[in-house]
Write a protein that holds these residues in place. Structure first.
Motif, PDB file in Angstrom:
ATOM      1  N   MET A  79      30.340  19.064   7.362  1.00  0.00           N
ATOM      2  CA  MET A  79      29.144  19.905   7.231  1.00  0.00           C
ATOM      3  C   MET A  79      27.967  19.225   7.910  1.00  0.00           C
ATOM      4  SD  MET A  79      29.370  21.004   3.197  1.00  0.00           S
ATOM      5  CE  MET A  79      27.966  22.131   3.264  1.00  0.00           C
ATOM      6  N   GLN A  83      23.652  23.138   6.272  1.00  0.00           N
ATOM      7  CA  GLN A  83      24.802  24.043   6.171  1.00  0.00           C
ATOM      8  C   GLN A  83      25.224  24.202   4.710  1.00  0.00           C
ATOM      9  OE1 GLN A  83      27.978  22.756   8.736  1.00  0.00           O
ATOM     10  NE2 GLN A  83      29.219  24.570   8.350  1.00  0.00           N
ATOM     11  N   HIS A 172      23.901  28.993   6.386  1.00  0.00           N
ATOM     12  CA  HIS A 172      22.981  27.890   6.634  1.00  0.00           C
ATOM     13  C   HIS A 172      21.728  28.120   5.797  1.00  0.00           C
ATOM     14  CE1 HIS A 172      25.703  27.124   9.920  1.00  0.00           C
ATOM     15  NE2 HIS A 172      25.076  25.985  10.173  1.00  0.00           N
TER      16      HIS A 172
END
Lengths: 367, 124
Positions: A79, A83, A172
């Motif tokens: 990640m 995110q 996000h």
């Protein structure tokens, strides 16, 4: 029985004439104008949900990443900052303690967003499985949460916030400013539609709600939230997921890493241990199957169990989710849903039931 | 306003005499409590019902419930519009949202039901 908790918007819901009921230990609005009109508002315009009952944990420290890799079913190290990912928190037997969203803020700081009814247990479990120097903080009481979902959500929110949002991608999040205060905005939700989950300080919640309503968002309760998520085939903890059911049978493969070990992974990732799979079943008619109804084949053999069912307003018929023996999971398989009062004919279909949802489209299409 | 041209049961059905028939539906209070109605099974013509028998099944988004015959009788007609438009029960419970018509109703049972004022009193 402990006293039921109230969100920071409870008084507002009462003044709006909401029908209120218990959910996960909280008194929550089930509906305002009506479940179907609220559902339609979310699909066609914008709906506003009080999700302040949900819990938020902050986890930070140099070992936080390693700890979370061991706790959660999804890959965490891949990640990027900013995110979010959907993850399952599993027990040693591969059952699900909770399903949650993980937000990665930077190298060493994360936020977990968990269900209301499992929050205390989650906190105990996570606290018992992290390194000594990892800091776990339950920030639920100082974090309000409101979801704004639907095709008009982007243009409503862009008018309220200081920083541009056009580049905010699906799954996000970003920090933004509202009325000279900080908030977190993520492009996530539980409806399938484009929209946001908003985390802000509790004293801002009511004015934020009112600002959204003035811009055209319609208050929507947990009733519509449930029909919207069901049409998307999204799970509700306590229905599709629980501590006894092997998480691998959920079919949520994108949430389950095959590249690492995590608590429960020996069971969850072992396909040999799966005997059934979560399936969507489209019912022939408007009458709904309900949680606990049996799923039987044409010869009357029990082959599964219903976990959720309702009339689906955007489909025009009833739909159900349920665990079905692996031999009966191909789309097109005809099944009978046997309740206490009736038998309903249905057919396994690909998920989601509702295929026109806007959630994954470009934000700029809606600005 | 609860119409005063008909009688009411404690289980929130209304019944209105129309010539030799009695029309049955659910009250505004009942539809409001149920919320958006998504399915109605109004039973079968010619079925004989005793007072209190289940005469129809209603489902809302969240729940299923029964409609009980406020008097004994025989189902003479059902509102087939409800099959495709169950929302008529929400939008017009005392008119277009009627559920069944009964024949051969028992007049004594009818007379013993609640009038509008008495029904309003139990739902106030």
């Amino acid at each position: 029985m402990p006293e039921l908790k109230k969100t920071c918007l409870y008084t507002l819901h009462e003044s709006l004439g909401a029908k209120i009921a218990e959910f996960g230990g909280w008194l929550m609005p089930i509906q305002y104008a009506g479940i179907i009109s609220e559902h339609e508002a979310c699909r066609r315009e914008a709906a506003l949900f009080d999700t302040d009952h949900m819990g938020e944990f902050m986890i930070r420290g140099k070992n936080a990443l390693t700890d979370l890799e061991a706790l959660l079913s999804c890959d965490v190290h891949t990640m990027a900052g900013g995110q979010c990912r959907y993850a399952l928190l599993c027990n040693e037997q591969g059952g699900v303690i909770d399903d949650l969203l993980i937000y990665r803020r930077d190298e060493s700081e994360f936020m977990l967003v968990v269900n209301a009814g499992t929050r205390a247990e989650d906190l105990d479990w996570i606290g018992g499985h992290i390194s000594e120097d990892t800091i776990l903080e339950d920030v639920s009481l100082k974090t309000a949460k409101i979801d704004l979902q639907g095709p008009l959500a982007p243009e409503i929110i862009v008018k309220l916030l200081e920083k541009p949002i056009a580049n905010l991608r699906f799954y996000h999040f970003m920090e933004n400013r509202y009325r000279d205060r900080d908030l977190i905005l993520s492009r996530t939700g539980y409806t399938g539609e484009i929209g946001f989950e908003v985390y802000l300080e509790p004293d801002l919640a009511e004015i934020f709600w009112q600002d959204c309503v003035r811009s055209g968002a319609q208050p929507a309760g947990l009733g519509a939230r449930d029909t919207l998520r069901l049409e998307m085939g999204m799970p509700l903890y306590g229905h599709e997921l629980d501590a006894r059911r092997n998480a691998g049978e959920s079919g949520f493969e994108r949430a389950i890493s095959r590249h690492k070990k995590f608590i429960g992974s020996a069971v969850v990732t072992d396909t040999e241990q799966r005997t059934s799979r979560l399936c969507g079943i489209r019912i022939n008619g408007r009458r709904a199957a309900r949680q606990g109804d049996l799923i039987v084949d044409n010869s009357g053999n029990t082959v599964g169990v219903v976990t959720s069912g309702s009339f689906a307003p955007s489909i025009g018929c009833a739909v159900a989710l349920g665990y079905v023996n692996l031999n009966y999971t191909p789309p097109g398989t005809e099944l009978i849903l046997r309740g206490a009062r009736c038998e309903l004919k249905g057919e396994v279909v690909e998920m989601p039931f509702y295929k026109q949802a806007t959630g994954r489209r470009k934000l700029t299409d809606f600005l | 306003m609860t119409p005063d041209d008909r009688k009411y049961s404690k289980s929130h059905e209304w019944i209105k005499l129309e010539g030799e028939f009695a029309v049955v539906g659910i009250t505004d209070h009942a539809q409001s409590a149920l919320g958006d109605i998504t399915f109605v099974d109004p039973g079968a013509v010619d079925k004989t019902l005793s007072q209190g028998d289940e005469c129809a099944v209603i489902e809302s988004v969240k729940a299923a419930s029964e409609v009980y015959a406020p008097v004994g009788g025989v189902i003479a007609d059902i509102n087939s519009k409800l099959v495709d438009a169950p929302e008529l029960l929400n939008n017009d419970p005392y008119g277009e949202g009627w559920i069944v018509k009964l024949r051969a109703v028992d007049p004594a049972q009818f007379d013993a039901l609640l009038d509008a004022a008495a029904y309003d009193a139990i739902t106030a």
